[in-house]
Design a protein around this motif. Structure first.
Motif, PDB file in Angstrom:
ATOM      1  N   TYR A 133     -47.522  28.248  12.476  1.00 55.29           N
ATOM      2  CA  TYR A 133     -48.427  27.939  11.363  1.00 55.29           C
ATOM      3  C   TYR A 133     -49.787  27.422  11.816  1.00 55.29           C
ATOM      4  O   TYR A 133     -50.540  26.877  11.019  1.00 55.29           O
ATOM      5  CB  TYR A 133     -47.785  26.951  10.379  1.00 55.29           C
ATOM      6  N   ALA A 134     -50.134  27.623  13.069  1.00 54.67           N
ATOM      7  CA  ALA A 134     -51.420  27.140  13.578  1.00 54.67           C
ATOM      8  C   ALA A 134     -52.593  27.818  12.878  1.00 54.67           C
ATOM      9  O   ALA A 134     -53.652  27.220  12.713  1.00 54.67           O
ATOM     10  CB  ALA A 134     -51.505  27.355  15.082  1.00 54.67           C
ATOM     11  N   LYS A 135     -52.416  29.048  12.441  1.00 49.99           N
ATOM     12  CA  LYS A 135     -53.495  29.759  11.759  1.00 49.99           C
ATOM     13  C   LYS A 135     -53.801  29.107  10.404  1.00 49.99           C
ATOM     14  O   LYS A 135     -54.963  28.938  10.036  1.00 49.99           O
ATOM     15  CB  LYS A 135     -53.116  31.224  11.560  1.00 49.99           C
ATOM     16  N   ASP A 136     -52.767  28.751   9.647  1.00 51.99           N
ATOM     17  CA  ASP A 136     -52.970  28.147   8.322  1.00 51.99           C
ATOM     18  C   ASP A 136     -53.323  26.669   8.408  1.00 51.99           C
ATOM     19  O   ASP A 136     -54.118  26.176   7.615  1.00 51.99           O
ATOM     20  CB  ASP A 136     -51.717  28.307   7.463  1.00 51.99           C
ATOM     21  N   TYR A 137     -52.726  25.972   9.336  1.00 59.13           N
ATOM     22  CA  TYR A 137     -52.956  24.529   9.507  1.00 59.13           C
ATOM     23  C   TYR A 137     -53.897  24.379  10.700  1.00 59.13           C
ATOM     24  O   TYR A 137     -53.486  24.040  11.800  1.00 59.13           O
ATOM     25  CB  TYR A 137     -51.625  23.801   9.696  1.00 59.13           C
ATOM     26  N   ASN A 138     -55.168  24.648  10.441  1.00 58.11           N
ATOM     27  CA  ASN A 138     -56.137  24.861  11.506  1.00 58.11           C
ATOM     28  C   ASN A 138     -57.005  23.651  11.842  1.00 58.11           C
ATOM     29  O   ASN A 138     -57.899  23.747  12.658  1.00 58.11           O
ATOM     30  CB  ASN A 138     -57.034  26.047  11.143  1.00 58.11           C
ATOM     31  N   GLU A 139     -56.741  22.519  11.228  1.00 57.14           N
ATOM     32  CA  GLU A 139     -57.464  21.291  11.560  1.00 57.14           C
ATOM     33  C   GLU A 139     -56.478  20.259  12.106  1.00 57.14           C
ATOM     34  O   GLU A 139     -55.285  20.314  11.800  1.00 57.14           O
ATOM     35  CB  GLU A 139     -58.158  20.716  10.323  1.00 57.14           C
ATOM     36  N   VAL A 140     -56.997  19.337  12.893  1.00 55.62           N
ATOM     37  CA  VAL A 140     -56.154  18.314  13.512  1.00 55.62           C
ATOM     38  C   VAL A 140     -56.607  16.932  13.061  1.00 55.62           C
ATOM     39  O   VAL A 140     -57.794  16.611  13.084  1.00 55.62           O
ATOM     40  CB  VAL A 140     -56.211  18.411  15.055  1.00 55.62           C
ATOM     41  N   LEU A 141     -55.644  16.153  12.637  1.00 60.79           N
ATOM     42  CA  LEU A 141     -55.859  14.766  12.246  1.00 60.79           C
ATOM     43  C   LEU A 141     -55.184  13.894  13.296  1.00 60.79           C
ATOM     44  O   LEU A 141     -53.968  13.978  13.486  1.00 60.79           O
ATOM     45  CB  LEU A 141     -55.243  14.511  10.858  1.00 60.79           C
ATOM     46  N   GLU A 142     -55.969  13.113  13.994  1.00 63.63           N
ATOM     47  CA  GLU A 142     -55.411  12.257  15.039  1.00 63.63           C
ATOM     48  C   GLU A 142     -54.759  11.029  14.411  1.00 63.63           C
ATOM     49  O   GLU A 142     -55.210  10.526  13.384  1.00 63.63           O
ATOM     50  CB  GLU A 142     -56.498  11.831  16.021  1.00 63.63           C
ATOM     51  N   SER A 143     -53.685  10.586  15.032  1.00 62.81           N
ATOM     52  CA  SER A 143     -53.005   9.372  14.588  1.00 62.81           C
ATOM     53  C   SER A 143     -52.518   8.605  15.802  1.00 62.81           C
ATOM     54  O   SER A 143     -52.537   9.121  16.922  1.00 62.81           O
ATOM     55  CB  SER A 143     -51.823   9.720  13.666  1.00 62.81           C
ATOM     56  N   ASN A 144     -52.042   7.422  15.559  1.00 61.71           N
ATOM     57  CA  ASN A 144     -51.519   6.587  16.640  1.00 61.71           C
ATOM     58  C   ASN A 144     -50.179   7.088  17.182  1.00 61.71           C
ATOM     59  O   ASN A 144     -49.725   6.618  18.223  1.00 61.71           O
ATOM     60  CB  ASN A 144     -51.393   5.126  16.188  1.00 61.71           C
ATOM     61  N   VAL A 145     -49.531   8.054  16.507  1.00 62.35           N
ATOM     62  CA  VAL A 145     -48.263   8.605  17.000  1.00 62.35           C
ATOM     63  C   VAL A 145     -48.414  10.057  17.453  1.00 62.35           C
ATOM     64  O   VAL A 145     -47.440  10.689  17.821  1.00 62.35           O
ATOM     65  CB  VAL A 145     -47.134   8.501  15.945  1.00 62.35           C
ATOM     66  N   GLY A 146     -49.632  10.568  17.431  1.00 60.27           N
ATOM     67  CA  GLY A 146     -49.877  11.943  17.829  1.00 60.27           C
ATOM     68  C   GLY A 146     -50.569  12.711  16.717  1.00 60.27           C
ATOM     69  O   GLY A 146     -50.759  12.204  15.614  1.00 60.27           O
ATOM     70  N   PRO A 147     -50.942  13.953  17.005  1.00 65.60           N
ATOM     71  CA  PRO A 147     -51.715  14.729  16.035  1.00 65.60           C
ATOM     72  C   PRO A 147     -50.858  15.274  14.893  1.00 65.60           C
ATOM     73  O   PRO A 147     -49.676  15.564  15.058  1.00 65.60           O
ATOM     74  CB  PRO A 147     -52.272  15.879  16.881  1.00 65.60           C
ATOM     75  N   PHE A 148     -51.482  15.401  13.738  1.00 64.97           N
ATOM     76  CA  PHE A 148     -50.935  16.086  12.575  1.00 64.97           C
ATOM     77  C   PHE A 148     -51.893  17.238  12.281  1.00 64.97           C
ATOM     78  O   PHE A 148     -53.108  17.039  12.248  1.00 64.97           O
ATOM     79  CB  PHE A 148     -50.892  15.175  11.339  1.00 64.97           C
ATOM     80  N   ARG A 149     -51.377  18.420  12.047  1.00 62.46           N
ATOM     81  CA  ARG A 149     -52.235  19.540  11.654  1.00 62.46           C
ATOM     82  C   ARG A 149     -52.264  19.626  10.126  1.00 62.46           C
ATOM     83  O   ARG A 149     -51.305  19.248   9.468  1.00 62.46           O
ATOM     84  CB  ARG A 149     -51.731  20.842  12.272  1.00 62.46           C
ATOM     85  N   TYR A 150     -53.359  20.145   9.586  1.00 65.39           N
ATOM     86  CA  TYR A 150     -53.476  20.281   8.142  1.00 65.39           C
ATOM     87  C   TYR A 150     -54.377  21.469   7.806  1.00 65.39           C
ATOM     88  O   TYR A 150     -55.124  21.962   8.653  1.00 65.39           O
ATOM     89  CB  TYR A 150     -53.990  18.987   7.501  1.00 65.39           C
ATOM     90  N   LYS A 151     -54.305  21.943   6.554  1.00 61.43           N
ATOM     91  CA  LYS A 151     -55.159  23.025   6.070  1.00 61.43           C
ATOM     92  C   LYS A 151     -56.580  22.494   5.933  1.00 61.43           C
ATOM     93  O   LYS A 151     -56.785  21.440   5.342  1.00 61.43           O
ATOM     94  CB  LYS A 151     -54.666  23.538   4.711  1.00 61.43           C
ATOM     95  N   ASP A 152     -57.541  23.224   6.450  1.00 64.27           N
ATOM     96  CA  ASP A 152     -58.915  22.713   6.522  1.00 64.27           C
ATOM     97  C   ASP A 152     -59.485  22.258   5.183  1.00 64.27           C
ATOM     98  O   ASP A 152     -60.181  21.261   5.114  1.00 64.27           O
ATOM     99  CB  ASP A 152     -59.849  23.722   7.185  1.00 64.27           C
ATOM    100  N   TYR A 153     -59.171  22.933   4.102  1.00 66.04           N
ATOM    101  CA  TYR A 153     -59.755  22.564   2.812  1.00 66.04           C
ATOM    102  C   TYR A 153     -59.095  21.336   2.177  1.00 66.04           C
ATOM    103  O   TYR A 153     -59.648  20.749   1.253  1.00 66.04           O
ATOM    104  CB  TYR A 153     -59.689  23.725   1.822  1.00 66.04           C
ATOM    105  N   SER A 154     -57.932  20.946   2.663  1.00 66.62           N
ATOM    106  CA  SER A 154     -57.236  19.816   2.030  1.00 66.62           C
ATOM    107  C   SER A 154     -57.851  18.469   2.386  1.00 66.62           C
ATOM    108  O   SER A 154     -57.486  17.451   1.794  1.00 66.62           O
ATOM    109  CB  SER A 154     -55.741  19.834   2.341  1.00 66.62           C
ATOM    110  N   ASP A 155     -58.816  18.453   3.304  1.00 68.92           N
ATOM    111  CA  ASP A 155     -59.450  17.177   3.637  1.00 68.92           C
ATOM    112  C   ASP A 155     -60.222  16.596   2.451  1.00 68.92           C
ATOM    113  O   ASP A 155     -60.469  15.407   2.396  1.00 68.92           O
ATOM    114  CB  ASP A 155     -60.311  17.260   4.887  1.00 68.92           C
ATOM    115  N   MET A 156     -60.547  17.430   1.449  1.00 68.85           N
ATOM    116  CA  MET A 156     -61.236  16.915   0.263  1.00 68.85           C
ATOM    117  C   MET A 156     -60.332  15.995  -0.562  1.00 68.85           C
ATOM    118  O   MET A 156     -60.808  15.216  -1.382  1.00 68.85           O
ATOM    119  CB  MET A 156     -61.753  18.050  -0.623  1.00 68.85           C
ATOM    120  N   TYR A 157     -59.013  16.059  -0.313  1.00 65.24           N
ATOM    121  CA  TYR A 157     -58.057  15.218  -1.027  1.00 65.24           C
ATOM    122  C   TYR A 157     -57.653  13.988  -0.216  1.00 65.24           C
ATOM    123  O   TYR A 157     -56.814  13.214  -0.640  1.00 65.24           O
ATOM    124  CB  TYR A 157     -56.807  16.018  -1.392  1.00 65.24           C
TER     125      TYR A 157
END
Length: 120
Positions: free
Chosen positions: A57-81
């Motif tokens: 799912y790397a193509k759909d979840y193409n952004e990375v959100l860093e955290s203290n336990v490691g990265p979380f991937r997410y859909k680029d447009y969902s950052d507006m929420y």
């Protein structure tokens, strides 16, 4: 953007944090994509944490959100929420994960944790 996962929440995520065969997705379940079970006309959109096989799912979840336990991937447009600063914590009353935004308050009261690592 940044995400802090509390100690209690990280215990709930621990099976997926110790093995590099998993990727964690912070999924805004809005009816878009193959992992969504919500209909596209639904008014109910929530965040959930989805464990998938590393690289899936790397193509759909193409952004990375860093955290203290490691990265979380997410859909680029969902950052507006999302908020710029967020916290994933465990609700002590019902043992469910909660996503809290620093500015917006509670983004999702019951963040589902799904293991989809055997699907693709």
């Amino acid at each position: 953007m940044e995400l802090t996962v509390t100690k209690e929440a990280s215990k709930k995520l621990s099976p997926y944090l110790t093995d590099s065969k998993y990727d964690l997705l912070l999924d805004f379940d809005d009816g878009v994509g193959s992992l969504s079970k919500v209909g596209v006309c639904s008014l109910d959109s929530n965040f959930r944490v989805v464990a998938v096989k590393h690289g899936d799912y790397a193509k759909d979840y193409n952004e990375v959100l860093e955290s203290n336990v490691g990265p979380f991937r997410y859909k680029d447009y969902s950052d507006m929420y999302m908020d710029k600063v967020m916290r994933l914590e465990l609700n002590p009353n019902n043992q469910m994960l909660r996503l809290i935004g620093n500015g917006s308050g509670e983004l999702t009261a019951s963040v589902a944790l799904l293991d989809m690592s055997t699907q693709a």
